[in-house]
Design a protein around this motif. Structure first.
Motif, PDB file in Angstrom:
ATOM      1  N   SER A 173       0.772  -1.103  -0.090  1.00 33.61           N
ATOM      2  CA  SER A 173       0.029  -0.009  -0.085  1.00 33.61           C
ATOM      3  C   SER A 173       1.003   1.090  -0.042  1.00 33.61           C
ATOM      4  O   SER A 173       2.004   1.235   0.256  1.00 33.61           O
ATOM      5  CB  SER A 173      -0.736   0.074   1.113  1.00 33.61           C
ATOM      6  OG  SER A 173      -0.051   0.340   2.544  1.00 33.61           O
ATOM      7  N   GLU A 174       0.383   2.474  -0.274  1.00 30.43           N
ATOM      8  CA  GLU A 174       1.131   3.680  -0.326  1.00 30.43           C
ATOM      9  C   GLU A 174       1.338   4.083   1.056  1.00 30.43           C
ATOM     10  O   GLU A 174       2.759   4.514   1.406  1.00 30.43           O
ATOM     11  CB  GLU A 174       0.320   4.791  -1.076  1.00 30.43           C
ATOM     12  CG  GLU A 174       0.165   4.631  -2.419  1.00 30.43           C
ATOM     13  CD  GLU A 174      -0.264   5.801  -3.129  1.00 30.43           C
ATOM     14  OE1 GLU A 174      -0.460   7.008  -2.551  1.00 30.43           O
ATOM     15  OE2 GLU A 174      -0.443   5.719  -4.553  1.00 30.43           O
ATOM     16  N   ALA A 175       0.552   3.521   2.144  1.00 30.57           N
ATOM     17  CA  ALA A 175       1.050   4.071   3.496  1.00 30.57           C
ATOM     18  C   ALA A 175       2.136   3.154   3.985  1.00 30.57           C
ATOM     19  O   ALA A 175       3.126   3.673   4.463  1.00 30.57           O
ATOM     20  CB  ALA A 175      -0.130   3.670   4.278  1.00 30.57           C
ATOM     21  N   ALA A 176       2.213   2.037   3.225  1.00 31.06           N
ATOM     22  CA  ALA A 176       3.382   1.013   3.910  1.00 31.06           C
ATOM     23  C   ALA A 176       4.699   1.425   3.087  1.00 31.06           C
ATOM     24  O   ALA A 176       5.690   1.452   3.492  1.00 31.06           O
ATOM     25  CB  ALA A 176       3.106  -0.542   3.700  1.00 31.06           C
ATOM     26  N   ALA A 177       4.403   2.005   1.963  1.00 34.73           N
ATOM     27  CA  ALA A 177       5.714   2.195   0.965  1.00 34.73           C
ATOM     28  C   ALA A 177       6.034   3.520   1.572  1.00 34.73           C
ATOM     29  O   ALA A 177       7.548   3.498   1.820  1.00 34.73           O
ATOM     30  CB  ALA A 177       5.210   2.489  -0.554  1.00 34.73           C
ATOM     31  N   ARG A 178       5.373   4.456   1.803  1.00 26.98           N
ATOM     32  CA  ARG A 178       5.824   5.632   2.617  1.00 26.98           C
ATOM     33  C   ARG A 178       6.523   5.356   3.767  1.00 26.98           C
ATOM     34  O   ARG A 178       7.701   5.845   4.286  1.00 26.98           O
ATOM     35  CB  ARG A 178       4.621   6.691   2.948  1.00 26.98           C
ATOM     36  CG  ARG A 178       5.228   7.964   3.393  1.00 26.98           C
ATOM     37  CD  ARG A 178       3.974   9.133   3.433  1.00 26.98           C
ATOM     38  NE  ARG A 178       3.109   9.246   2.565  1.00 26.98           N
ATOM     39  CZ  ARG A 178       3.651  10.304   1.232  1.00 26.98           C
ATOM     40  NH1 ARG A 178       4.741  10.811   1.426  1.00 26.98           N
ATOM     41  NH2 ARG A 178       2.937  10.329   0.257  1.00 26.98           N
ATOM     42  N   GLU A 179       6.019   4.652   4.661  1.00 24.03           N
ATOM     43  CA  GLU A 179       6.710   4.237   5.780  1.00 24.03           C
ATOM     44  C   GLU A 179       8.081   3.623   5.642  1.00 24.03           C
ATOM     45  O   GLU A 179       8.984   4.145   6.409  1.00 24.03           O
ATOM     46  CB  GLU A 179       5.850   3.235   6.842  1.00 24.03           C
ATOM     47  CG  GLU A 179       6.465   2.940   8.178  1.00 24.03           C
ATOM     48  CD  GLU A 179       5.494   2.144   8.839  1.00 24.03           C
ATOM     49  OE1 GLU A 179       5.842   1.436   9.781  1.00 24.03           O
ATOM     50  OE2 GLU A 179       4.213   2.205   8.879  1.00 24.03           O
ATOM     51  N   ALA A 180       8.223   2.686   4.877  1.00 21.26           N
ATOM     52  CA  ALA A 180       9.432   2.146   4.555  1.00 21.26           C
ATOM     53  C   ALA A 180      10.569   3.132   4.021  1.00 21.26           C
ATOM     54  O   ALA A 180      11.392   3.289   4.252  1.00 21.26           O
ATOM     55  CB  ALA A 180       9.168   1.053   3.437  1.00 21.26           C
ATOM     56  N   LEU A 181      10.044   4.163   3.186  1.00 17.52           N
ATOM     57  CA  LEU A 181      10.859   4.989   2.644  1.00 17.52           C
ATOM     58  C   LEU A 181      11.394   5.953   3.855  1.00 17.52           C
ATOM     59  O   LEU A 181      12.484   6.476   3.772  1.00 17.52           O
ATOM     60  CB  LEU A 181      10.350   6.063   1.562  1.00 17.52           C
ATOM     61  CG  LEU A 181      10.043   5.175   0.007  1.00 17.52           C
ATOM     62  CD1 LEU A 181       9.117   6.018  -0.573  1.00 17.52           C
ATOM     63  CD2 LEU A 181      11.379   5.496  -0.313  1.00 17.52           C
ATOM     64  N   GLU A 182      10.314   6.204   4.801  1.00 10.57           N
ATOM     65  CA  GLU A 182      10.720   7.237   5.809  1.00 10.57           C
ATOM     66  C   GLU A 182      11.825   6.513   6.862  1.00 10.57           C
ATOM     67  O   GLU A 182      12.707   7.134   7.379  1.00 10.57           O
ATOM     68  CB  GLU A 182       9.583   7.626   6.595  1.00 10.57           C
ATOM     69  CG  GLU A 182       8.639   8.834   5.884  1.00 10.57           C
ATOM     70  CD  GLU A 182       7.221   8.956   6.577  1.00 10.57           C
ATOM     71  OE1 GLU A 182       6.988   8.166   7.535  1.00 10.57           O
ATOM     72  OE2 GLU A 182       6.580   9.815   6.008  1.00 10.57           O
ATOM     73  N   GLU A 183      11.613   5.139   6.971  1.00  9.87           N
ATOM     74  CA  GLU A 183      12.466   4.332   7.662  1.00  9.87           C
ATOM     75  C   GLU A 183      13.692   4.331   7.060  1.00  9.87           C
ATOM     76  O   GLU A 183      15.067   4.052   7.845  1.00  9.87           O
ATOM     77  CB  GLU A 183      11.825   3.106   7.922  1.00  9.87           C
ATOM     78  CG  GLU A 183      10.621   3.060   8.980  1.00  9.87           C
ATOM     79  CD  GLU A 183      10.298   1.706   8.897  1.00  9.87           C
ATOM     80  OE1 GLU A 183      10.398   0.555   8.375  1.00  9.87           O
ATOM     81  OE2 GLU A 183       8.980   1.512   9.905  1.00  9.87           O
ATOM     82  N   ASN A 184      13.662   4.453   5.849  1.00  5.45           N
ATOM     83  CA  ASN A 184      15.154   4.138   5.032  1.00  5.45           C
ATOM     84  C   ASN A 184      15.680   5.574   4.631  1.00  5.45           C
ATOM     85  O   ASN A 184      16.283   5.316   3.540  1.00  5.45           O
ATOM     86  CB  ASN A 184      14.981   3.077   3.804  1.00  5.45           C
ATOM     87  CG  ASN A 184      14.736   1.876   4.411  1.00  5.45           C
ATOM     88  OD1 ASN A 184      15.745   1.102   4.918  1.00  5.45           O
ATOM     89  ND2 ASN A 184      13.582   1.091   4.541  1.00  5.45           N
ATOM     90  N   ASN A 185      15.277   6.815   5.201  1.00  4.45           N
ATOM     91  CA  ASN A 185      15.871   7.746   4.670  1.00  4.45           C
ATOM     92  C   ASN A 185      15.482   8.410   3.410  1.00  4.45           C
ATOM     93  O   ASN A 185      16.309   8.736   2.684  1.00  4.45           O
ATOM     94  CB  ASN A 185      17.225   8.296   5.050  1.00  4.45           C
ATOM     95  CG  ASN A 185      17.236   8.050   6.579  1.00  4.45           C
ATOM     96  OD1 ASN A 185      16.546   8.453   7.495  1.00  4.45           O
ATOM     97  ND2 ASN A 185      18.399   7.433   7.006  1.00  4.45           N
ATOM     98  N   GLY A 186      14.567   7.585   2.587  1.00  2.00           N
ATOM     99  CA  GLY A 186      14.345   8.125   1.107  1.00  2.00           C
ATOM    100  C   GLY A 186      14.978   7.257   0.259  1.00  2.00           C
ATOM    101  O   GLY A 186      14.928   7.470  -0.805  1.00  2.00           O
TER     102      GLY A 186
END
Length: 127
Positions: free
Chosen positions: A104-117
């Motif tokens: 999901s977009e929410a999970a993708a956004r969270e993964a990006l935030e956790e990995n500094n983009g």
């Protein structure tokens, strides 16, 4: 600057003169130009942007009528411009990760935030 009255030189003549002086220039396909100041932002939509290279220095010329926005104001489309300063994740990156992993977009956004983009790291963490 060159010529006198009546609209100045035609573009072809101007290009020839600049080439003779050793100045290279290129028209850029700009969708939007934003100049941030302490008092607010100057936003040029569909501006004509020319990059000139002379003696190892690049100069950019912006021609258009700017819209003035308060500093930090949202654009008319309601999406905050992501300039990388606020730690936000660009929507385009979220879409790429979501499409690539099926998340999901929410999970993708969270993964990006956790990995500094970091796109690759975000994809790896979701796969």
């Amino acid at each position: 600057m060159f010529g006198g009255g009546g609209g100045g030189l035609n573009p072809r003549k101007m290009k020839q003169m600049m080439e003779q002086m050793g100045i290279d220039f290129e028209e850029l396909e700009a969708n939007e130009v934003i100049i941030r100041t302490d008092d607010g932002d100057l936003v040029f939509d569909d501006a004509e942007v020319t990059r000139m290279d002379a003696q190892g220095q690049q100069t950019y010329q912006v021609v258009g009528e700017p819209e003035t926005r308060e500093a930090g104001a949202l654009p008319e489309d309601g999406n905050e411009a992501d300039d990388g300063d606020d730690g936000g994740v660009p929507d385009e990156d979220v879409e790429i990760v979501a499409q690539r992993t099926g998340a999901s977009e929410a999970a993708a956004r969270e993964a990006l935030e956790e990995n500094n983009g970091d796109l690759a790291a975000a994809v790896d963490s979701l796969e």
